[in-house]
Design a protein around this motif. Structure first.
Motif, PDB file in Angstrom:
ATOM      1  N   LYS A  40       0.841  -1.200   0.000  1.00 16.68           N
ATOM      2  CA  LYS A  40       0.000   0.000   0.000  1.00 16.68           C
ATOM      3  C   LYS A  40       0.877   1.252   0.000  1.00 16.68           C
ATOM      4  O   LYS A  40       1.672   1.472   0.917  1.00 16.68           O
ATOM      5  CB  LYS A  40      -0.933   0.010   1.201  1.00 16.68           C
ATOM      6  N   LEU A  41       0.703   2.059  -1.023  1.00 18.23           N
ATOM      7  CA  LEU A  41       1.483   3.286  -1.170  1.00 18.23           C
ATOM      8  C   LEU A  41       1.356   4.182   0.057  1.00 18.23           C
ATOM      9  O   LEU A  41       2.356   4.751   0.521  1.00 18.23           O
ATOM     10  CB  LEU A  41       1.046   4.049  -2.431  1.00 18.23           C
ATOM     11  N   GLU A  42       0.160   4.316   0.610  1.00 15.32           N
ATOM     12  CA  GLU A  42      -0.029   5.225   1.745  1.00 15.32           C
ATOM     13  C   GLU A  42       0.824   4.814   2.952  1.00 15.32           C
ATOM     14  O   GLU A  42       1.253   5.673   3.719  1.00 15.32           O
ATOM     15  CB  GLU A  42      -1.503   5.380   2.132  1.00 15.32           C
ATOM     16  N   ASN A  43       1.113   3.538   3.117  1.00 13.65           N
ATOM     17  CA  ASN A  43       1.968   3.100   4.223  1.00 13.65           C
ATOM     18  C   ASN A  43       3.414   3.539   3.992  1.00 13.65           C
ATOM     19  O   ASN A  43       4.094   3.986   4.921  1.00 13.65           O
ATOM     20  CB  ASN A  43       1.896   1.587   4.394  1.00 13.65           C
ATOM     21  N   TRP A  44       3.890   3.408   2.767  1.00 12.36           N
ATOM     22  CA  TRP A  44       5.245   3.858   2.428  1.00 12.36           C
ATOM     23  C   TRP A  44       5.346   5.375   2.577  1.00 12.36           C
ATOM     24  O   TRP A  44       6.349   5.897   3.072  1.00 12.36           O
ATOM     25  CB  TRP A  44       5.611   3.433   1.008  1.00 12.36           C
ATOM     26  N   GLN A  45       4.302   6.084   2.165  1.00 17.94           N
ATOM     27  CA  GLN A  45       4.315   7.545   2.282  1.00 17.94           C
ATOM     28  C   GLN A  45       4.304   7.980   3.747  1.00 17.94           C
ATOM     29  O   GLN A  45       4.986   8.927   4.118  1.00 17.94           O
ATOM     30  CB  GLN A  45       3.135   8.144   1.518  1.00 17.94           C
ATOM     31  N   ARG A  46       3.548   7.272   4.592  1.00 15.44           N
ATOM     32  CA  ARG A  46       3.532   7.591   6.023  1.00 15.44           C
ATOM     33  C   ARG A  46       4.932   7.375   6.613  1.00 15.44           C
ATOM     34  O   ARG A  46       5.422   8.199   7.376  1.00 15.44           O
ATOM     35  CB  ARG A  46       2.502   6.738   6.761  1.00 15.44           C
ATOM     36  N   LEU A  47       5.580   6.281   6.233  1.00 11.43           N
ATOM     37  CA  LEU A  47       6.938   6.021   6.718  1.00 11.43           C
ATOM     38  C   LEU A  47       7.875   7.153   6.294  1.00 11.43           C
ATOM     39  O   LEU A  47       8.662   7.644   7.105  1.00 11.43           O
ATOM     40  CB  LEU A  47       7.444   4.676   6.206  1.00 11.43           C
ATOM     41  N   CYS A  48       7.767   7.577   5.046  1.00 15.52           N
ATOM     42  CA  CYS A  48       8.605   8.693   4.571  1.00 15.52           C
ATOM     43  C   CYS A  48       8.365   9.945   5.411  1.00 15.52           C
ATOM     44  O   CYS A  48       9.320  10.601   5.847  1.00 15.52           O
ATOM     45  CB  CYS A  48       8.328   8.979   3.095  1.00 15.52           C
ATOM     46  N   ARG A  49       7.098  10.279   5.649  1.00 12.33           N
ATOM     47  CA  ARG A  49       6.787  11.457   6.478  1.00 12.33           C
ATOM     48  C   ARG A  49       7.322  11.281   7.893  1.00 12.33           C
ATOM     49  O   ARG A  49       7.887  12.208   8.470  1.00 12.33           O
ATOM     50  CB  ARG A  49       5.274  11.696   6.524  1.00 12.33           C
ATOM     51  N   ASP A  50       7.148  10.078   8.450  1.00 13.26           N
ATOM     52  CA  ASP A  50       7.540   9.838   9.837  1.00 13.26           C
ATOM     53  C   ASP A  50       9.045   9.887  10.058  1.00 13.26           C
ATOM     54  O   ASP A  50       9.489  10.111  11.183  1.00 13.26           O
ATOM     55  CB  ASP A  50       6.976   8.505  10.335  1.00 13.26           C
ATOM     56  N   VAL A  51       9.832   9.686   9.012  1.00 14.27           N
ATOM     57  CA  VAL A  51      11.291   9.816   9.165  1.00 14.27           C
ATOM     58  C   VAL A  51      11.782  11.192   8.733  1.00 14.27           C
ATOM     59  O   VAL A  51      12.981  11.442   8.689  1.00 14.27           O
ATOM     60  CB  VAL A  51      12.076   8.698   8.431  1.00 14.27           C
ATOM     61  N   GLY A  52      10.847  12.082   8.400  1.00 10.93           N
ATOM     62  CA  GLY A  52      11.214  13.465   8.116  1.00 10.93           C
ATOM     63  C   GLY A  52      11.430  13.819   6.664  1.00 10.93           C
ATOM     64  O   GLY A  52      11.982  14.875   6.363  1.00 10.93           O
ATOM     65  N   ILE A  53      11.002  12.968   5.744  1.00 14.77           N
ATOM     66  CA  ILE A  53      11.106  13.306   4.319  1.00 14.77           C
ATOM     67  C   ILE A  53       9.973  14.275   4.002  1.00 14.77           C
ATOM     68  O   ILE A  53       8.798  13.936   4.156  1.00 14.77           O
ATOM     69  CB  ILE A  53      11.024  12.040   3.435  1.00 14.77           C
ATOM     70  N   GLU A  54      10.324  15.472   3.584  1.00 10.65           N
ATOM     71  CA  GLU A  54       9.314  16.511   3.355  1.00 10.65           C
ATOM     72  C   GLU A  54       8.616  16.374   2.014  1.00 10.65           C
ATOM     73  O   GLU A  54       7.417  16.573   1.916  1.00 10.65           O
ATOM     74  CB  GLU A  54       9.949  17.886   3.510  1.00 10.65           C
ATOM     75  N   ASP A  55       9.352  16.074   0.974  1.00 14.28           N
ATOM     76  CA  ASP A  55       8.777  15.919  -0.361  1.00 14.28           C
ATOM     77  C   ASP A  55       8.466  14.435  -0.558  1.00 14.28           C
ATOM     78  O   ASP A  55       9.263  13.683  -1.107  1.00 14.28           O
ATOM     79  CB  ASP A  55       9.756  16.423  -1.420  1.00 14.28           C
ATOM     80  N   VAL A  56       7.296  14.006  -0.093  1.00 14.78           N
ATOM     81  CA  VAL A  56       6.936  12.591  -0.079  1.00 14.78           C
ATOM     82  C   VAL A  56       6.678  12.090  -1.495  1.00 14.78           C
ATOM     83  O   VAL A  56       5.874  12.666  -2.234  1.00 14.78           O
ATOM     84  CB  VAL A  56       5.694  12.348   0.817  1.00 14.78           C
ATOM     85  N   PRO A  57       7.378  11.033  -1.903  1.00 17.38           N
ATOM     86  CA  PRO A  57       7.238  10.487  -3.254  1.00 17.38           C
ATOM     87  C   PRO A  57       5.843   9.931  -3.540  1.00 17.38           C
ATOM     88  O   PRO A  57       5.096   9.590  -2.626  1.00 17.38           O
ATOM     89  CB  PRO A  57       8.279   9.358  -3.289  1.00 17.38           C
TER      90      PRO A  57
END
Length: 133
Positions: A40-57
């Motif tokens: 699920k893309l939304e889970n990968w995007q949440r992980l990106c946000r949670d580690v501080g990636i601002e421009d979420v792929p």
């Protein structure tokens, strides 16, 4: 002399329940519960946000690539998520390795071999040559 009512003591005690300490066994289950389905893309995007990636792929592949540049301890990630914070990001794999070993916060290797989102965050802690691919 001021007195506290039982209700006020119960209310203040109930405000922030204490989370159990993470262990090698519980960190695996906690990460699986936190992440959910790896397709699920939304889970990968949440992980990106949670580690501080601002421009979420916008794709799982791009999220995996973005996470390759992030050095966080998985134990600290779970703790940070519990507190609605961003975990400390290390400047390099070497810095993460030193911290992880000194604090005894090594994610179980046998679980890491299964791949998925954990693999995207793993650093090579005990050997100098290893790829996140």
């Amino acid at each position: 002399m001021a007195s506290l009512s039982l209700k006020s003591v119960q209310t203040s005690a109930a405000v922030e329940p204490k989370q159990p300490r993470l262990t090698k066994t519980t960190v695996v289950a906690e990460f699986a519960r936190y992440f959910g389905s790896e397709d699920k893309l939304e889970n990968w995007q949440r992980l990106c946000r949670d580690v501080g990636i601002e421009d979420v792929p916008g794709s799982i592949t791009k999220c995996r690539l973005a996470l390759r540049k992030v050095w966080v301890n998985i134990y600290d990630l779970i703790e940070a998520v519990r507190q609605n914070k961003i975990p400390h990001r290390f400047p390099s794999e070497k810095a993460l390795r030193k911290y992880t070993i000194s604090k005894h916060k090594v994610f179980p290797k046998e679980e890491a071999k299964e791949g998925g989102p954990v693999r995207a965050l793993l650093a090579n802690i005990f050997q100098k040559r290893w790829s996140r691919e």
